[in-house]
Design a protein around this motif. Structure first.
Motif, mmCIF file in Angstrom:
data_model
loop_
_atom_site.group_PDB
_atom_site.id
_atom_site.type_symbol
_atom_site.label_atom_id
_atom_site.label_comp_id
_atom_site.label_asym_id
_atom_site.label_seq_id
_atom_site.Cartn_x
_atom_site.Cartn_y
_atom_site.Cartn_z
ATOM 1 N N GLN A 148 40.858 156.598 70.707
ATOM 2 C CA GLN A 148 42.240 156.310 70.331
ATOM 3 C C GLN A 148 42.541 154.812 70.476
ATOM 4 N N THR B 209 43.598 164.037 73.678
ATOM 5 C CA THR B 209 42.510 163.126 74.034
ATOM 6 C C THR B 209 41.716 163.672 75.218
ATOM 7 N N ASP C 30 39.659 160.475 67.075
ATOM 8 C CA ASP C 30 40.909 160.459 67.830
ATOM 9 C C ASP C 30 41.912 159.522 67.152
ATOM 10 N N GLU C 31 42.847 160.082 66.458
ATOM 11 C CA GLU C 31 43.866 159.334 65.708
ATOM 12 C C GLU C 31 43.280 158.195 64.874
HETATM 13 MG MG MG Z 1 45.536 160.798 72.818
#
Ligand code: MG
Ligand code: ATP
Lengths: 355, 252
Positions: free
Chosen positions: B85, B43, B176-177
């Motif tokens: 995220q 991140t 992000d994810e």
């Molecule tokens: Mg992360």
């Protein structure tokens, strides 16, 4: 299709709301002419209009932008004294009061906007409690400066000095702003009609703003600054935009307010006034523009009404109790349930339309 | 020339070296994965690519243009968009408004037009709505366009974030994810949507994923980050059989 309908529906809703303001205006005018308004109530008409404009414009900063400002009275002060100077300058040039007042308001809005930029650029770097405290300080600074401001007018033109009067006026000259003594002998050119026009203009502009790309960007900054930045929206720019527009309308409200009294001092626009307007905004609902209108009008009239109803001994007590009740209601499960029921009815209706 | 060139990227938080000497090269049109265990610095790399953090060392170039030192909103205008995220939506605004905001710099009108609703207001608003609805349809969110974003279920919130990022018409999309918190079905469906979107919007994608098996399905190339440093890179099959990578994950 449904989206286009939505645009129409929004427009229809606001036409109805504006209609209500106009009907209220006509009703009050009739009451005033037939003598069914008390003297003190009549005297409150213009201040109520000014408070409504103050509340709606503060809601732009607090409800729409989501930053707590405790200094809204400061911008009102800038507008009030700018308006006084402009109307004095125009006294012989523009004979029609309404036009003179309108010009004064426009100049006052510009002056308040400039002060809004000066205050906003450093202040908006902060947020939350810090921002609130610094706006409070800015309002106090404005008050202190106006308190030692001397403005005079004579054959040679306008004279301005700070801290002490460093100019002497010619014969026939006139002090406009006289330091801590403030202003006296104001031409009382504000009218209830002017106040209502200003309310309508304010509502028109601010409601339009909310339903536009600029307004959406402001609300995006409120909801999530990092996300707003991540999609190409400059958070500083839109914070400042909201803050300055809010200040400009407070400036116009200041002119309206000042030109309703024969004397005005800087001390009038203090912390208490900022808080009073903030109470209107919070009770009317953050981000709820019409709520601000209603709260400002009701809470200004209420003490008077209670006096008229012979509750004078208890009126502040009742006022306080009502305030607390309103606040409790705003956060209550009851309101939540009412809102949900309204929403359910609405969606049932739209489903009906589709079928 | 590669679309994204990251050279010797590094950042320190006080004494902590969160990212160190990271080199990444992404060609236009690629779908690349960035994987690694918890706290590896994935991140943080995204935050440097998007200007949220300023790197202490290294260079980032998008299409040959320097990115380091630019403000986040300027970097988005240059062509990098992202998701977060921990989902960051405009919660009190409608689903439609969230995506329309993505078009803020694309379909524009002036401040006086905003204040008066005169001139091109209606035309531009309709145009923006139509464009936003088109993207919402791709993510199967058009039916919920007037929901408040905060009221969407979790999986749809993740999709809405991708839709909003795509609305800014980026060259490079950072995810992000995106599948975090989704069940296996939703995840599979999302991965398919990402594939479709990449072709349809002609966008290059860099995605962070925790689960190595998941990314190996769609990514053409993987970077593995561990303790802030690149541990391995290559095709999914090569990376996933790398003994060092396996220990990094198992030893975690
Ligand atoms: Mg992360
Ligand atoms: N603003 C910050 N200040 C101090 N330390 C930070 C900051 N941001 C990240 N870190 C540290 O940098 C390291 C990498 O964090 P990062 O969030 O990038 O990991 P990640 O790979 O995304 O992990 P996860 O899979 O858990 O999301 C962590 O040790 C974290 O504590």
């Amino acid at each position: 299709m449904s989206m286009i309908k939505n645009l129409w529906k929004k427009r229809r809703d606001s036409v109805i709301a504006f209609g209500i303001v106009i009907v209220a205006y006509i009703a009050i005018q009739i009451m005033s002419m037939t003598g069914s308004l008390s003297y003190s109530m009549k005297g409150m008409l213009v201040p109520i209009c000014a408070y409504i404009v103050m509340a709606v414009s503060l809601n732009l900063t607090v409800g729409i932008l989501g930053e707590l400002s405790l200094g809204h009275a400061g911008f009102m002060s800038v507008g009030a004294f700018t308006g006084i100077v402009v109307t004095t300058l125009l006294a012989n040039i523009v004979p029609w009061d309404g036009l003179r007042l309108a010009i004064a308001m426009v100049v006052a809005a510009a002056a308040a906007a400039v002060v809004g930029v000066i205050v906003g650029v450093p202040v908006l770097r902060l947020s939350g409690d810090y921002l609130a405290i610094v706006t409070l300080a800015a309002c106090e600074i404005i008050k202190s400066l106006v308190n030692v401001l001397y403005v005079g007018l004579d054959g040679k033109g306008l004279h301005i000095s700070l801290i002490e009067q460093s100019f002497a006026l010619e014969e026939g000259g006139k002090m406009i702003i006289n330091g801590p003594i403030g202003v006296s002998g104001i031409d009382k050119i504000s009218t209830f009609t002017a106040g209502c026009v200003l309310i309508l203009v304010t509502l028109f502009v601010i409601l339009n703003l909310i339903n536009s790309r600029h307004g959406r960007a402001i609300m995006a900054v409120r909801d999530n600054k990092i996300a707003a930045d991540s999609i190409g929206i400059s958070t500083t720019r839109y914070k400042l935009l909201a803050f300055v527009i809010s200040a400009a309308f407070a400036g116009m409200a200041g002119t309206l307010y000042a030109m309703n009294y024969s004397t005005v001092t800087a001390a009038k626009f203090d912390f208490n006034l900022s808080i009073l307007v903030l109470v209107f905004v919070v009770l009317g609902g953050l981000g709820n523009i019409w709520g601000s209108v209603i709260a400002a009008a009701l809470l200004t009239v209420l003490p008077e009404l209670l006096r008229a109803l012979n509750f004078s001994d208890y009126r502040m007590l009742i006022y306080a109790i009502l305030l607390i009740a309103l606040m409790l209601f705003n956060n209550s499960a009851l309101k939540q349930r009412l809102l949900e029921r309204k929403r359910a009815q609405k969606s049932a209706k739209t489903e009906g339309e589709v079928a | 020339m590669a679309l994204l060139e990251v050279r010797d990227l590094g950042i320190s938080f006080g004494g902590l070296r969160a990212v160190d000497e990271v080199n990444i090269q992404i060609e236009k049109g690629a779908l690349v994965g960035l994987i690694g265990p918890n706290g590896a610095g994935k991140t943080t790399v995204f935050n440097m690519l998007t200007g949220v953090y300023r790197p202490t060392d290294g260079a980032i170039r998008l299409d040959g243009e320097n990115v380091v030192g630019k403000k986040p909103y300027e970097i988005n205008k240059m062509g990098i968009a992202r998701t977060f995220q921990n989902i960051r939506l405009f919660g009190r605004l409608s689903v439609l408004d969230n995506v329309m905001l993505g078009f803020h710099n694309d379909v524009t009108y002036s401040l006086p037009t905003s204040l008066s609703h005169l001139g091109s207001y209606r035309k531009k608003e309709k145009q923006m709505q139509a464009k936003a609805m088109e993207i919402l349809k791709v993510f199967d969110l058009d039916g919920q366009c007037d929901y408040k974003a905060a009221n969407l279920p979790y999986g749809k919130q993740r999709k809405l974030e991708i839709a909003r990022a795509l609305a800014t018409e980026p060259k490079l999309l950072l995810l992000d994810e995106p599948a975090a918190g989704m069940n296996p079905n939703e995840t599979a469906e999302l991965m398919q949507t990402i594939e479709v979107v990449r072709k349809q919007f002609d966008v290059t994608v860099l995605l962070i994923e925790h689960d190595m098996k998941l990314v190996s399905g769609i990514c053409e190339y993987l970077y593995v980050l561990n303790f802030g440093r690149l541990l391995a890179e290559g095709t999914p099959s090569a990376v996933l059989s790398d003994p060092e990578v396996i220990t990094a994950y198992l030893g975690d």
